[in-house]
Design a protein around this motif. Structure first.
Motif, PDB file in Angstrom:
ATOM      1  N   GLU A   8       0.825  -1.208   0.000  1.00 16.93           N
ATOM      2  CA  GLU A   8       0.000   0.000   0.000  1.00 16.93           C
ATOM      3  C   GLU A   8       0.860   1.260   0.000  1.00 16.93           C
ATOM      4  O   GLU A   8       0.523   2.248  -0.655  1.00 16.93           O
ATOM      5  CB  GLU A   8      -0.941   0.003   1.204  1.00 16.93           C
ATOM      6  N   ASP A   9       1.967   1.232   0.747  1.00 13.18           N
ATOM      7  CA  ASP A   9       2.865   2.388   0.765  1.00 13.18           C
ATOM      8  C   ASP A   9       3.515   2.589  -0.598  1.00 13.18           C
ATOM      9  O   ASP A   9       3.663   3.717  -1.066  1.00 13.18           O
ATOM     10  CB  ASP A   9       3.948   2.218   1.832  1.00 13.18           C
ATOM     11  N   THR A  12       1.102   4.230  -2.826  1.00 14.55           N
ATOM     12  CA  THR A  12       0.980   5.641  -2.460  1.00 14.55           C
ATOM     13  C   THR A  12       2.131   6.452  -3.030  1.00 14.55           C
ATOM     14  O   THR A  12       1.928   7.528  -3.596  1.00 14.55           O
ATOM     15  CB  THR A  12       0.913   5.794  -0.930  1.00 14.55           C
ATOM     16  N   CYS A  89      -6.511   8.128  -8.791  1.00 16.93           N
ATOM     17  CA  CYS A  89      -5.724   7.579  -7.674  1.00 16.93           C
ATOM     18  C   CYS A  89      -5.826   8.436  -6.402  1.00 16.93           C
ATOM     19  O   CYS A  89      -4.895   8.510  -5.623  1.00 16.93           O
ATOM     20  CB  CYS A  89      -4.258   7.418  -8.093  1.00 16.93           C
ATOM     21  N   GLU A  92      -5.153   6.476  -3.123  1.00 19.62           N
ATOM     22  CA  GLU A  92      -3.728   6.185  -2.932  1.00 19.62           C
ATOM     23  C   GLU A  92      -2.961   7.446  -2.553  1.00 19.62           C
ATOM     24  O   GLU A  92      -2.098   7.412  -1.674  1.00 19.62           O
ATOM     25  CB  GLU A  92      -3.130   5.570  -4.198  1.00 19.62           C
ATOM     26  N   ARG A  95      -3.488   8.547   1.076  1.00 18.77           N
ATOM     27  CA  ARG A  95      -2.841   7.672   2.052  1.00 18.77           C
ATOM     28  C   ARG A  95      -1.462   8.196   2.463  1.00 18.77           C
ATOM     29  O   ARG A  95      -0.914   7.794   3.488  1.00 18.77           O
ATOM     30  CB  ARG A  95      -2.722   6.249   1.500  1.00 18.77           C
ATOM     31  N   VAL A  96      -0.900   9.145   1.720  1.00 16.54           N
ATOM     32  CA  VAL A  96       0.387   9.730   2.089  1.00 16.54           C
ATOM     33  C   VAL A  96       0.277  10.400   3.463  1.00 16.54           C
ATOM     34  O   VAL A  96       1.239  10.437   4.222  1.00 16.54           O
ATOM     35  CB  VAL A  96       0.907  10.701   1.003  1.00 16.54           C
TER      36      VAL A  96
END
Length: 142
Positions: A8-9, A12, A89, A92, A95-96
């Motif tokens: 996931e990171d 991101t 996105c 995504e 999520r940062v």
């Protein structure tokens, strides 16, 4: 940018990169340009990032102050919103902020090493604990 063991990171970080590039392209097509700062100032922020990671913030040259990393990421998400929507996105990209608030992989690795050392492990055992931690992280989002 560094490699992230969490899927996931990594998604991101890819979304941030794509959105920044699209933003620069968008500005160019509108005959606008991004701010231009002296190389010395940019070098100072690079040094701060290398020295402190995400814990001490970066210099905001417009405000002439050091701004915490989570605040900078919130500003980045706002700035790149249009681009994230165009690229599909936004989730995504947003999520940062979670990464900025919860910590990076490097911070987690340092914490594992420090915890192992505090528990009496020697340097080799502490590094083995970090490798074990990374193995777990690589499998976390699968």
């Amino acid at each position: 940018m560094d490699v992230s063991p969490r899927a996931e990171d990594a998604l991101t970080l890819a979304a941030v990169t794509q959105c920044v590039l699209r933003m620069l392209w968008r500005l160019r097509t509108r005959n606008q340009r991004w701010r231009i700062y002296d190389r010395f100032l940019i070098g100072e922020n690079r040094w701060r990032a290398q020295r402190y990671g995400v814990t001490e913030g970066l210099i905001d040259f417009g405000a002439n102050t050091i701004v915490p990393f989570p605040q900078l990421m919130a500003e980045l998400v706002d700035m790149l919103g249009e681009d994230a929507d165009a690229l599909g996105c936004r989730t995504e990209l947003e999520r940062v902020q979670t990464i900025a608030d919860a910590g990076t992989s490097a911070q987690r690795q340092r914490a594992v090493a420090a915890e192992s050392t505090a528990a009496g492990a020697d340097q080799d055992a502490a590094m083995t604990a970090v490798v074990d931690h990374l193995i777990e992280e690589y499998h976390q989002d699968l």
